[in-house]
Design an enzyme around this catalytic site. Structure first.
Site, PDB file in Angstrom:
ATOM      1  N   GLU A   1       0.824  -1.360  -0.167  1.00  0.00           N
ATOM      2  CA  GLU A   1       0.110  -0.122   0.104  1.00  0.00           C
ATOM      3  C   GLU A   1       1.046   1.335   0.269  1.00  0.00           C
ATOM      4  O   GLU A   1       0.371   2.256  -0.773  1.00  0.00           O
ATOM      5  CB  GLU A   1      -0.966   0.018   1.165  1.00  0.00           C
ATOM      6  CG  GLU A   1      -2.106   1.088   1.364  1.00  0.00           C
ATOM      7  CD  GLU A   1      -3.205   0.826   2.038  1.00  0.00           C
ATOM      8  OE1 GLU A   1      -3.364  -0.322   2.289  1.00  0.00           O
ATOM      9  OE2 GLU A   1      -3.770   1.880   2.796  1.00  0.00           O
TER      10      GLU A   1
ATOM     11  N   ASP B   1      -2.841  -3.138   3.040  1.00  0.00           N
ATOM     12  CA  ASP B   1      -3.508  -3.290   4.148  1.00  0.00           C
ATOM     13  C   ASP B   1      -4.494  -3.845   3.944  1.00  0.00           C
ATOM     14  O   ASP B   1      -5.439  -4.001   3.420  1.00  0.00           O
ATOM     15  CB  ASP B   1      -4.003  -1.584   4.863  1.00  0.00           C
ATOM     16  CG  ASP B   1      -2.679  -0.917   4.975  1.00  0.00           C
ATOM     17  OD1 ASP B   1      -1.575  -1.319   5.090  1.00  0.00           O
ATOM     18  OD2 ASP B   1      -2.743   0.210   5.248  1.00  0.00           O
TER      19      ASP B   1
ATOM     20  N   TYR C   1      -1.638  -3.751  12.892  1.00  0.00           N
ATOM     21  CA  TYR C   1      -2.434  -2.696  12.432  1.00  0.00           C
ATOM     22  C   TYR C   1      -3.234  -1.829  13.118  1.00  0.00           C
ATOM     23  O   TYR C   1      -3.980  -2.447  13.803  1.00  0.00           O
ATOM     24  CB  TYR C   1      -3.143  -3.383  11.117  1.00  0.00           C
ATOM     25  CG  TYR C   1      -3.925  -2.649   9.980  1.00  0.00           C
ATOM     26  CD1 TYR C   1      -3.046  -1.866   9.471  1.00  0.00           C
ATOM     27  CD2 TYR C   1      -5.213  -2.681  10.115  1.00  0.00           C
ATOM     28  CE1 TYR C   1      -3.479  -1.342   8.175  1.00  0.00           C
ATOM     29  CE2 TYR C   1      -5.809  -1.780   8.980  1.00  0.00           C
ATOM     30  CZ  TYR C   1      -4.984  -1.072   8.080  1.00  0.00           C
ATOM     31  OH  TYR C   1      -5.616  -0.365   7.182  1.00  0.00           O
TER      32      TYR C   1
END
Ligand SMILES: [Zn+2]
Ligand SMILES: [Zn+2]
Length: 730
Positions: free
Chosen positions: A9, A107, A313
């Site tokens: 990403e 992600d 995350y």
């Protein structure tokens, strides 16, 4: 020709992933338009990793719908959107690279799926036989990577659709409503009025609170406090009913207090002070705000820590560690300032983490490896340390305290004292972000009589509710289902940048915000009520679940929007009048000396601010304004020339200065004398420019009536000019 293309990403995430997959043996290709990483692995063969920079396409209106003056209903009824490329360099890399398989390693959430799909579309357009797979992971660690790349899954179109439906719906709502409100009030260009599906209900909540504060009628009440003593320990007791609403009654009770208090009741209880539950995004942002890191910044730092492989995350609603290797993380965090806490945690017979809400989402925000303190910016370290500290606290034990409730009889009135003593400080010992304190009471016995050493009658007033802080507002948005964990900080940012709100710990709405909210409440309640946007939020979740399609949800939202627009058009005149009045009021600087109309703050076509007469073009009175620094209009006039006085706070100067707005007023001479010779010589040059500027603004004012902004929702870009007109002009 490669065996595998891997898509990340962001560049930092790409570098971390390539490092892990190649065991540090990757080659970095720095092309002018894009940096990529090349390496070989036994299970993926010859690989190239191409990092994106978030979305590489953006949804926008087709050209024929891009003017702010296009028929709004027609836009809604048409197929007005298209996706355009925003990163030509990356697209070029994707086009030029060939491989047998393509692995999306963006992600792992809706937005990541949508971003990954953009790359897939570009590659498949060239080579339709490329095999597409998805690596799904919650942290950039070798364990997670090895696991994700050995268990590749298909790309989840539903997830990507849910993300894209948000993009499309928010563009329709934001642009259509913003265009309606801005064009019907004539506030286009720099002053445009932003309206949005999530931002407007959020703003309404802030305004609602402000009105509660403004309308709050404070009422007086009284409290009585005593100081008691036993064996030289002094402690406090207060009147049991706490608030006494009547002054005469309070004074009577107070005057009846004698010298002695008798213990009539004692209650001791053991109480647990619970350790925190694992961090979800909302709580993370709230705790970061307590440390003075604002929401937008905290999210940015967390993302960075994630991409560099230090934390998991950071976008999640989950509050339960599922599939998190806690023992390994504790080992990873060794050799640091966290050692003492880790020792304590490991001394427990068994580690049983706390838990809150369990979702199918990513695990709670937690550290994965030790970040090097010396390599992090102090603010990044502060955020990292918060995440580690919180993680460790969830692994330790609850604190235990002994509480005492003591009641005293004082001439027939009951007073109470509360004590709290820790039996076991538990997690409080390793968690620096709380300040739970002890309150020590001496050992008391029922029936004993203690001397009263002091007494106090306190006169108080009820307080209005407090304003929202960034932390409490994000929490409220979560509760009302406004926006998502990923979008909330950006929504706040938008409200700040449109000058609708100010302040971080106490968010205050501007007058314009109040008027916009009030007007929308009067004429299009749905825009500012959380129900409508929560319903759409729910429908987007259903896309993810596969119960609704993107097209259906976007169509539904367009129908809602069309109904709202109908009501708005019916009330266009009232809306316009109300908002324009507020806008003018907010910009009134004083009275024009030529015609006695209002002097108002204006913005020239070049984006420069100045003061002009509201009767323009009938009256052409105008004054230049400093372009740098913060200007406050004082409502005062110059004693000498009667022009308005303004206050200027320059960025590097501590105190604001007040001066007359009229450049030729002799009061400004004194002010000029305070400048150095260099400044003065500059100012004579600048005077010439100021004169030109003044002429310029008058011409621009005429032109201003015919500017038609082109951009969709963004502010039309103003031509940037060197700003040399400062205070020296005067
Ligand atoms: Zn005038
Ligand atoms: Zn003056």
């Amino acid at each position: 020709m490669y065996d595998t293309i891997i898509i990340s990403e962001k560049p930092i995430a790409g570098q971390s992933i390539a490092q892990i997959l190649s065991d540090g043996k990757m080659k970095t290709n720095r092309e002018k338009w894009q940096t990529t990483f090349e390496f070989d692995t036994s299970f993926l063969g010859r690989c190239i990793l191409i990092p994106l920079k978030g979305h590489i396409t953006d949804v926008d209106f087709k050209k024929e719908y891009s003017s702010w003056y296009t028929d709004l209903k027609n836009i809604i009824k048409s197929d007005a959107l298209f996706y355009k490329t925003t990163q030509p360099g990356i697209v070029r890399s994707l086009n030029e690279t060939e491989a047998k398989r393509l692995i999306i390693a963006t992600d792992a959430d809706r937005e990541g799926e949508s971003i990954g799909r953009e790359a897939v579309k570009i590659i498949l357009a060239k080579k339709s036989k490329t095999k597409v797979e998805r690596a799904y992971f919650s942290a950039i660690t070798s364990d997670e990577m090895n696991n994700a790349f050995s268990k590749l899954i298909p790309l989840n179109e539903k997830l990507a659709d849910a993300a894209d439906s948000r993009r499309e719906i928010d563009l329709y709502w934001g642009a259509i409503l913003t265009r309606f409100l801005s064009t019907s009030t004539g506030l286009v260009g720099k002053d445009f009025l932003s309206v949005g599906r999530v931002q407007s209900p959020t703003l309404a909540k802030i305004v609602e609170r402000e009105l509660e504060i403004e309308n709050f009628k404070s009422s007086p009440y009284w409290e009585i406090k005593l100081e008691l003593e036993k064996q030289k320990t002094k402690f406090e007791a207060e009147y049991k009913k706490r608030r006494i609403l009547n002054k005469a009654e309070a004074e009577k009770i107070f005057s009846n207090i004698g010298q002695k208090a008798k213990v009539i009741n004692l209650e001791k209880k053991e109480m647990a002070i619970k350790r925190p539950v694992p961090l979800n995004t909302t709580d993370f942002l709230r705790f970061a705000a307590n440390l003075n890191v604002d929401a937008m910044k905290a999210m940015e730092i967390a993302e960075n820590l994630y991409m560099r492989g230090y934390i998991s995350y950071p976008r999640t609603d989950n509050q339960t560690y599922v599939g998190v290797n806690i023992d390994k993380i504790l080992v990873n965090l060794r050799g640091s300032e966290f050692d003492k806490a880790i020792d304590k945690i490991l001394k427990q017979e068994k580690i049983t983490p706390s838990k809150g809400v369990t979702t199918k989402d990513h695990p709670p925000v937690h550290p994965v490896t030790l970040a090097p303190k010396e390599k992090l910016h102090p603010e990044d370290w502060k955020v990292y340390k918060l995440i580690v500290g919180h993680f460790l606290a969830t692994l330790y034990k609850d604190a235990k305290a002994l509480t005492t409730n003591a009641e005293f009889d004082v001439n027939g009135e009951v007073f109470i004292s509360k004590g709290l003593i820790f039996i076991d400080r538990g997690w409080l010992d390793i968690y620096p972000y709380t300040n739970q304190k002890e309150a020590v009471l001496p050992e008391l016995v029922i029936g004993e009589i203690l001397p009263i050493t002091n007494k106090e009658l306190l006169s108080k007033k009820t307080q209005p509710p407090v304003r929202y802080s960034q932390g409490t507002l994000i929490k409220l948005m979560e509760k009302l289902n406004l926006g998502t964990k990923s979008t909330r900080p950006a929504i706040l940012q938008k409200l700040y940048s449109r000058d609708y709100i100010s302040g971080k710990k106490q968010i205050k709405p501007s007058n314009m915000a109040k008027t916009v909210v009030k007007t929308l409440e009067d004429y299009a309640k749905h825009i500012v009520s959380p129900e409508m946007t929560a319903k759409l939020e729910d429908e987007m979740n259903q896309i993810e679940e596969g119960d609704l399609t993107k097209d259906k949800v976007v169509e539904d939202s367009k129908k809602m929007l069309l109904e709202i627009l109908d009501t708005l058009y019916k009330n266009k005149k009232e809306i316009s009048t109300t908002i324009r009045a507020t806008h003018q009021q907010a910009n009134v600087v004083g009275k024009c000396q030529r015609c006695n109309a209002n002097l108002v703050k204006r913005t020239s076509k070049l984006g420069k601010i100045f003061v002009g007469c509201s009767q323009f073009p009938k009256c052409t009175q105008s004054y230049p304004l400093p372009q740098k620094g913060e200007i406050t209009f004082t409502n005062k006039v110059c004693e000498l020339c009667k022009a308005p006085l303004i206050q200027l706070k320059q960025p590097l100067k501590k105190d604001p200065v007040e001066f007359c707005i009229n450049p030729s007023c002799s009061t400004n001479k004194d002010y000029q004398n305070s400048f150095s010779k260099k400044d003065l010589s500059n100012s004579s040059l600048n005077k010439e420019e100021a004169r030109n500027e003044k002429k310029g603004t008058e011409i621009n004012l005429q032109k201003a009536n015919i500017i038609k902004p082109k951009a969709s929702i963004k502010t039309p870009k103003l031509k940037k000019e060197k700003e040399n007109q400062t205070i020296n002009n005067f």
